[in-house]
Design a protein around this motif. Structure first.
Motif: not given
Length: 587
Positions: A499, A521, A527, A530
């Protein structure tokens, strides 16, 4: 070691005249003409040989502002030569040497170099930083007009791309023509002094890029007429060692050439009161091919690098002396006593390449982001200058990161998200962080030496500027909540390569107000929930949220003020695409 305290070379102003001294070991005789008028030799004054290659004379009544040249008799012709150590010329291209006095009024300047762990560097090209219009070169004076803006942003160090006289009046600066003089079109010697004084008045230090791996100088070329194999003469190697991609390499084995370089180091740090130097391409300085192939090493060049750093730290204790190198040789920043070159930090491209790699922006040399966050030389977190963009990454066929992220619109939402994300990486990872001019307000395209910065974007993208201000404040621990960003320690506490989410922990001594978590990220995926496990239990307050709509009204803000762990140090939180969170615990 070559000392710079021997004879004073160049034009040295005394109370009742000027003393001239020049190195011309193969000359039959040398004279000086002052003032110099074209090729009129009627007022030439014969210089005395000092029997060691130097020639000198004292000229009563000579004074600052007058022009001069040396007349060098080779036995077959008379060469009219400028002074290799001239501090000023009538023009940047083919001008005459000018006598100068070192009498600048520094006022009550007591500025001391800023400790490495507190430095925030801003890379600046004087010619394009603040141009009055598209057809007019920027100057030191115009740059001074923007210093209050930089100070309010939180910048405390400026790195100037080279400001020496260059082979043309416009350029990046790395084609240095005259080592001891300052580019006239920028404002010359006095202009640089004014700029440094103005920076110091605002608490900003100044670093200058210097070039010693090659010289493109017509002043030095075959200076006294002697040469072998049609090469450059006394200042250069006379064989293949002179060859570099940019110009001829100086002969580091000649004591007089080494002294020429070292005396210029003294000039930068004493006459101009600089707070640091960045040496261009030290890999080509110390190695014939700029590689780590030791068969191509130049042993005497390594000694010169050691002499440079040793002398610089004596002249200006605390100055930051940086090597632009291959970023793979730990000996560059190792102490001289341990066989190293003694530099404070290295300036390389692996960190920005890793950023482009993980964002899918196709760097020329892929690199790993985890390795780059953890990397250090000689167990020192501040032995690197790190950045997401520089003049190197944004030119030579490449573009600034925001333009690479969004080629059709370098100010798009995605480009803005990635600009904040990558600046946050540089400002929170171990190292001395640097921003490229205009990065903080979405300057687009490629770096070049003619296009001025688009200053109206400071208002248009005020939120992005605000994001950089907030990141710099956290990096400097302005609120007493992020001391860890000034510390030596780092660890990866979360890594999800599928991811593209990375979390790292920074700390100094550890504890509330010290420990800092950075969660990034790198993907375009959101998300809603998370899961992470953090190093310490309790409540972690969000100090920075890159999705905040105050940074851009069209951001999709993920509102989160804090996370609280369970008994196993686990927590759940939302993550936005291309986002970064910085968290710490209250002290």
């Amino acid at each position: 070691m070559v000392r710079s305290t021997k004879k004073k070379l160049g034009a040295v102003v005394r109370h009742d005249g000027v003393e001239f001294r020049v190195w011309a070991p193969f000359a039959h005789s040398v004279a000086v003409t002052v003032p110099y008028i074209d090729y009129d030799t009627s007022n030439q004054i014969t210089m005395t040989s000092e029997d060691d290659g130097y020639w000198s004379v004292f000229v009563p009544g000579a004074e600052p502002g007058q022009t001069y040249k040396y007349l060098i008799d080779t036995g077959t012709t008379i060469l009219h030569r400028n002074d290799p150590r001239s501090r000023a010329f009538t023009s940047s291209e083919n001008g005459d040497s000018i006598i100068v006095a070192n009498d600048f009024d520094w006022g009550d300047d007591l500025f001391m170099p800023i400790p490495r762990e507190q430095q925030i560097i801003y890379e600046m090209h004087i010619g394009t930083f603040d141009r009055p219009d598209a057809s007019t070169q920027g100057t030191f004076d115009t740059a001074i007009e923007k210093l209050d803006y930089l100070a309010s942003l939180g910048i405390n160090m400026i790195e100037l791309m080279p400001v020496n006289n260059i082979a043309s009046s416009q350029g990046w600066g790395y084609n240095v023509r005259d080592v001891f003089s300052i580019e006239n079109s920028y404002g010359g010697r006095h202009g640089l002094m004014k700029f440094v004084r103005a920076c110091h008045e605002r608490g900003i230090g100044v670093i200058v890029d210097v070039v010693y791996n090659h010289f493109m100088s017509s002043t030095l070329w075959q200076y006294d007429g002697w040469h072998e194999h049609d090469r450059g003469g006394i200042y250069f190697y006379q064989d293949h060692r002179a060859d570099t991609p940019w110009g001829s390499r100086p002969d580091y084995g000649r004591p007089e050439v080494r002294r020429f370089i070292l005396d210029s180091i003294v000039m930068w740090l004493s006459e101009f009161r600089l707070d640091g130097l960045r040496l261009d391409s030290t890999s080509y300085f110390r190695n014939l091919t700029g590689s780590e192939n030791h068969a191509d090493d130049i042993p005497e060049a390594w000694t010169v690098l050691q002499e440079i750093t040793s002398l610089a730290h004596r002249v200006r204790p605390g100055a930051l002396i940086v090597a632009e190198d291959t970023s793979s040789n730990a000996y560059i920043t190792r102490p001289i006593g341990d066989g190293g070159a003694g530099f404070d930090a290295q300036w390389g491209l692996s960190f920005p390449n890793a950023i482009r790699d993980i964002l899918g922006l196709h760097p020329p040399y892929p690199a790993d982001m985890i390795e780059e966050i953890l990397f250090r030389y000689n167990n020192d977190a501040f032995s690197r200058v790190i950045f997401s963009d520089s003049h190197d990454t944004a030119a030579n066929g490449r573009v600034r990161l925001n333009a690479a992220a969004s080629p059709t619109d370098p100010t798009s939402v995605r480009a803005r998200q990635q600009t904040i994300l990558t600046s946050a990486l540089a400002l929170t990872s171990p190292g001395i962080p640097m921003l490229l001019q205009g990065q903080e307000f979405m300057q687009g395209g490629a770096f070049n030496d003619w296009q001025e910065l688009e200053w109206p974007k400071v208002e248009r993208f005020a939120g992005i500027v605000k994001a950089h201000h907030d990141l710099i404040a956290l990096r400097r621990n302005a609120y007493g909540t992020t001391q860890g960003l000034l510390g030596q320690s780092v660890a990866i506490f979360h890594h999800n390569p599928t991811n593209k989410v990375i979390g790292y922990h920074r700390w100094d001594q550890g504890g509330p107000g010290d420990d800092v978590l950075v969660l990034v990220n790198f993907s375009n995926q959101a998300f809603a929930s998370y899961d992470i496990t953090v190093p310490r239990s309790g409540t972690w307050n969000v100090q920075f949220n890159s999705t905040w709509r105050g940074y851009s009204e069209d951001f999709r803000e993920v509102s989160i003020g804090a996370i609280t762990t369970d008994g196993a140090n686990r927590a759940t939180l939302p993550l936005a695409p291309y986002s970064v969170l910085i968290l710490s615990q209250d002290s």
